[in-house]
Design a protein around this motif. Structure first.
Motif, PDB file in Angstrom:
ATOM      1  N   ARG A 114       1.334  -0.881  -0.046  1.00 47.86           N
ATOM      2  CA  ARG A 114       0.445  -0.114   0.084  1.00 47.86           C
ATOM      3  C   ARG A 114       0.306   1.504   0.051  1.00 47.86           C
ATOM      4  N   PRO A 115       1.698   1.140   0.516  1.00 50.29           N
ATOM      5  CA  PRO A 115       2.856   2.713   0.557  1.00 50.29           C
ATOM      6  C   PRO A 115       2.887   2.849  -0.268  1.00 50.29           C
ATOM      7  N   ALA A 116       3.621   2.109  -1.620  1.00 54.79           N
ATOM      8  CA  ALA A 116       4.075   2.385  -2.645  1.00 54.79           C
ATOM      9  C   ALA A 116       3.024   2.977  -3.520  1.00 54.79           C
ATOM     10  N   ARG A 117       1.942   2.273  -3.266  1.00 50.74           N
ATOM     11  CA  ARG A 117       1.259   2.804  -4.418  1.00 50.74           C
ATOM     12  C   ARG A 117       0.475   4.114  -3.940  1.00 50.74           C
ATOM     13  N   MET A 118       1.023   4.847  -3.207  1.00 55.78           N
ATOM     14  CA  MET A 118       0.557   5.681  -1.878  1.00 55.78           C
ATOM     15  C   MET A 118      -0.968   5.803  -2.147  1.00 55.78           C
ATOM     16  N   VAL A 119      -1.379   5.168  -1.784  1.00 54.47           N
ATOM     17  CA  VAL A 119      -2.959   5.106  -1.191  1.00 54.47           C
ATOM     18  C   VAL A 119      -3.497   5.136   0.055  1.00 54.47           C
ATOM     19  N   PRO A 120      -4.790   7.078   0.444  1.00 57.63           N
ATOM     20  CA  PRO A 120      -4.586   8.165   1.587  1.00 57.63           C
ATOM     21  C   PRO A 120      -5.166   7.076   2.062  1.00 57.63           C
ATOM     22  N   GLY A 121      -5.005   7.615   3.012  1.00 58.57           N
ATOM     23  CA  GLY A 121      -6.388   7.091   4.465  1.00 58.57           C
ATOM     24  C   GLY A 121      -5.668   6.824   5.801  1.00 58.57           C
ATOM     25  N   ASP A 122      -6.370   5.763   6.648  1.00 59.04           N
ATOM     26  CA  ASP A 122      -5.847   5.708   7.987  1.00 59.04           C
ATOM     27  C   ASP A 122      -5.209   4.884   7.595  1.00 59.04           C
ATOM     28  N   ARG A 123      -4.400   4.109   9.234  1.00 55.94           N
ATOM     29  CA  ARG A 123      -3.034   2.628   8.781  1.00 55.94           C
ATOM     30  C   ARG A 123      -3.884   2.075   9.948  1.00 55.94           C
ATOM     31  N   PRO A 124      -4.313   1.331   9.502  1.00 56.33           N
ATOM     32  CA  PRO A 124      -5.138  -0.232  10.858  1.00 56.33           C
ATOM     33  C   PRO A 124      -4.662  -0.961  10.258  1.00 56.33           C
ATOM     34  N   ASP A 125      -5.270  -2.007  10.887  1.00 63.31           N
ATOM     35  CA  ASP A 125      -4.438  -3.344  10.463  1.00 63.31           C
ATOM     36  C   ASP A 125      -5.456  -3.987  10.088  1.00 63.31           C
ATOM     37  N   GLY A 126      -4.657  -5.154   8.834  1.00 59.67           N
ATOM     38  CA  GLY A 126      -6.243  -5.991   8.437  1.00 59.67           C
ATOM     39  C   GLY A 126      -5.790  -5.809   6.846  1.00 59.67           C
ATOM     40  N   VAL A 127      -4.616  -4.790   6.439  1.00 61.40           N
ATOM     41  CA  VAL A 127      -3.850  -4.730   4.914  1.00 61.40           C
ATOM     42  C   VAL A 127      -2.807  -5.317   4.851  1.00 61.40           C
ATOM     43  N   HIS A 138     -10.576   3.575   5.740  1.00 62.53           N
ATOM     44  CA  HIS A 138     -10.459   3.524   7.003  1.00 62.53           C
ATOM     45  C   HIS A 138     -10.926   2.570   8.265  1.00 62.53           C
ATOM     46  N   GLY A 139     -10.270   3.102   9.109  1.00 62.19           N
ATOM     47  CA  GLY A 139     -10.803   2.996   9.905  1.00 62.19           C
ATOM     48  C   GLY A 139      -9.014   2.825  11.271  1.00 62.19           C
ATOM     49  N   LYS A 140      -9.549   2.788  12.826  1.00 56.53           N
ATOM     50  CA  LYS A 140      -8.502   3.346  13.343  1.00 56.53           C
ATOM     51  C   LYS A 140      -8.044   2.063  13.723  1.00 56.53           C
ATOM     52  N   HIS A 141      -8.672   0.955  14.546  1.00 54.32           N
ATOM     53  CA  HIS A 141      -7.999  -0.338  14.941  1.00 54.32           C
ATOM     54  C   HIS A 141      -7.674  -1.030  14.058  1.00 54.32           C
ATOM     55  N   ARG A 142      -8.453  -1.735  13.277  1.00 57.66           N
ATOM     56  CA  ARG A 142      -8.973  -2.498  11.586  1.00 57.66           C
ATOM     57  C   ARG A 142      -9.325  -1.999  11.227  1.00 57.66           C
ATOM     58  N   VAL A 143      -9.491  -2.079   9.730  1.00 59.14           N
ATOM     59  CA  VAL A 143     -10.050  -1.307   8.823  1.00 59.14           C
ATOM     60  C   VAL A 143     -11.494  -1.526   9.007  1.00 59.14           C
ATOM     61  N   THR A 163     -10.665  -6.120   5.733  1.00 59.85           N
ATOM     62  CA  THR A 163      -9.676  -6.651   4.777  1.00 59.85           C
ATOM     63  C   THR A 163      -9.134  -6.431   3.995  1.00 59.85           C
ATOM     64  N   VAL A 164      -8.019  -6.252   3.432  1.00 62.07           N
ATOM     65  CA  VAL A 164      -7.539  -5.149   1.939  1.00 62.07           C
ATOM     66  C   VAL A 164      -6.838  -5.769   1.942  1.00 62.07           C
ATOM     67  N   ILE A 165      -6.839  -5.881   0.590  1.00 65.85           N
ATOM     68  CA  ILE A 165      -5.969  -7.107  -0.385  1.00 65.85           C
ATOM     69  C   ILE A 165      -5.426  -6.403  -1.445  1.00 65.85           C
ATOM     70  N   PHE A 166      -3.674  -6.043  -1.500  1.00 69.76           N
ATOM     71  CA  PHE A 166      -3.381  -5.363  -2.741  1.00 69.76           C
ATOM     72  C   PHE A 166      -2.936  -6.359  -3.507  1.00 69.76           C
ATOM     73  N   THR A 167      -2.996  -6.564  -4.753  1.00 66.88           N
ATOM     74  CA  THR A 167      -2.950  -7.971  -5.478  1.00 66.88           C
ATOM     75  C   THR A 167      -1.798  -6.940  -6.664  1.00 66.88           C
ATOM     76  N   GLY A 168      -0.873  -7.866  -7.595  1.00 69.69           N
ATOM     77  CA  GLY A 168      -0.167  -7.342  -8.618  1.00 69.69           C
ATOM     78  C   GLY A 168       0.100  -5.870  -9.131  1.00 69.69           C
ATOM     79  N   ASP A 169       0.896  -4.901  -9.081  1.00 64.46           N
ATOM     80  CA  ASP A 169       1.378  -4.473  -9.452  1.00 64.46           C
ATOM     81  C   ASP A 169       3.299  -4.486  -8.921  1.00 64.46           C
ATOM     82  N   TRP A 170       3.589  -5.473  -9.716  1.00 64.97           N
ATOM     83  CA  TRP A 170       4.592  -6.286  -9.182  1.00 64.97           C
ATOM     84  C   TRP A 170       6.020  -5.085  -9.978  1.00 64.97           C
ATOM     85  N   ILE A 171       6.838  -5.478  -8.881  1.00 61.71           N
ATOM     86  CA  ILE A 171       8.160  -4.175  -9.553  1.00 61.71           C
ATOM     87  C   ILE A 171       9.107  -5.292  -8.681  1.00 61.71           C
TER      88      ILE A 171
END
Length: 414
Positions: free
Chosen positions: A122-135, A217-222, A242-250
């Motif tokens: 997620r950080p490399a894709r620069m997706v904004p929002g909260d930083r909860p568990d579950g990503v 979005h989410g404080k402790h968990r997504v 839960t959020v799963i970031f797939t692909g976008d390979w390097i």
């Protein structure tokens, strides 16, 4: 310092296959250095069927495929060293290796880089929002579920619709987590229709094409995510934990870069010719380090293909195996990159007789054209589509008549 005939950096499908092919053929040790505790690469975590079709002519699960390749390499005589990370170069084809057993230097007559690729988190894709568990990325998800047998959540949104994205759906289902939506920026899901059709049966929500994830979005968990239409700008929130970031390979290209290899700005991997020789004499590169991302069996076939060039290099007793006469292959939009990128005299045809390309637009029956110095080398039409999110294979005969002493060869859609 220890010395080996061939050092293979990476114990995934391409590295293990290269080692299994070369070990019976070369005079000296073939050493595979793998940073993980077990060899096998990404398939080791993918506990579902679909592996080994093109290289082993089998239809097995990822872990079974990883075990089979490991056994083949060991039985062929290769030495497999795990928990051993190459942390840098210490000279010409000489590497510093760090492991629980200490730090040592290994030199080799030939080096094969098979370090593979990774998904962007997620950080490399620069997706904004909260930083909860579950990503997670797919790799993290599969490691948690298949290796550590951990629960990940109950409702997931999968970002991406590539082949690996449907693999994530299978893993989520095994973990008891429903896939409530899949989000793709393209107008159609990227994976093959057979996988899309079967995969949708396993989903509990829609495939949202032409959309992007704009917030988590989410404080402790997504708690939810926000998805935006790329055409209308309309936004909607989707409840999930839960959020799963797939692909976008390097590519895992750090070792190639620090080794001073010529790199391709588009693939972000090393530049190679059809024999998989890099710009550094005696250093070869294979698999998804070159073209993220191909299937595991496709990467394995690269490992088999490189054996001929490695043998040729070893037989020349240190002489420069690369030829002076060579030219580059370049692409025009909608193609993003091509591999291999060099045509060298005497290098032969590439693995599987294909040029590998990546496109950003869907074309159902693409017609290709190759031009060098204003001369049309060939035009070819393929019965299979060029589609985003997966490797597009073009016949090598498209550029086979290129002059290695001439200008760059341009591949485009006619």
């Amino acid at each position: 310092m220890s010395h080996v005939a061939v050092a293979v950096i990476g114990g995934g499908p391409s590295g293990l296959t290269a080692a299994a092919t070369l070990a019976p053929l070369v005079d000296g040790e073939v050493l595979v250095l793998e940073r993980e505790a077990h060899t096998g690469g990404i398939p080791r975590h993918s506990d579902h069927l679909g592996y080994g079709i093109r290289d082993l002519h089998r239809f097995v699960s990822g872990p079974a495929y990883a075990r089979r390749l490991t056994t083949m390499a060991a039985d062929a005589g290769a030495v497999l060293e795990t928990e051993a990370m190459v942390t840098g170069w210490a000279g010409e084809r000489t590497m510093q290796v760090t492991s629980p057993r200490g730090v040592r230097t290994v030199s080799a007559d030939a080096v094969i880089l098979a370090t593979g690729a990774r998904e962007r988190p997620r950080p490399a894709r620069m997706v904004p929002g909260d930083r909860p568990d579950g990503v997670y990325t797919t790799g993290q998800l599969q490691n948690l579920v298949h290796v550590h047998h951990t629960k990940v959540g109950t409702k997931a949104v999968v970002v991406g619709a590539e082949l690996v994205s449907w693999s994530a759906v299978l893993t989520l289902r095994e973990a008891g987590c429903a896939t409530v939506a899949m989000v793709s920026g393209y107008r159609r899901a990227e994976a093959y229709a057979a996988f899309r059709s079967a995969g949708r049966v396993l989903m509990d929500g829609p495939v949202l094409t032409g959309c992007r994830l704009v917030a988590v979005h989410g404080k402790h968990r997504v708690r939810s995510v926000t998805v935006e239409s790329l055409t209308t700008g309309e936004r909607r929130d989707i409840d999930c934990d839960t959020v799963i970031f797939t692909g976008d390979w390097i590519p895992d290209h750090e070792l190639a870069r620090t080794g001073g290899l010529q790199m391709d700005a588009a693939t972000r991997g090393p530049v190679v010719d059809t024999a998989l020789r890099t710009s550094r004499p005696g250093v070869f590169a294979v698999g998804n380090l070159l073209h993220p991302v191909d299937t595991a069996d496709g990467a394995a076939l690269d490992g088999r293909h490189v054996a001929t060039a490695v043998q040729t290099w070893l037989g020349r007793s240190g002489e420069l195996a690369a030829t002076a006469a060579e030219t580059r292959i370049v692409v025009e939009k909608p193609f993003r990159w091509v591999a291999p990128q060099r045509i060298a005299a005497g290098a032969g045809i590439p693995a599987r007789g294909d040029l590998l390309l990546w496109t950003d637009e869907y074309r159902r029956l693409p017609k290709l054209r190759a031009v060098q110095d204003g001369r049309v080398l060939a035009t070819k039409r393929t019965p299979w589509p060029a589609a985003p999110g997966r490797i597009y294979r073009a016949p090598w005969t498209l550029v086979a008549d290129a002059d290695p002493k001439g200008g760059a060869v341009t591949v485009s859609l006619a």
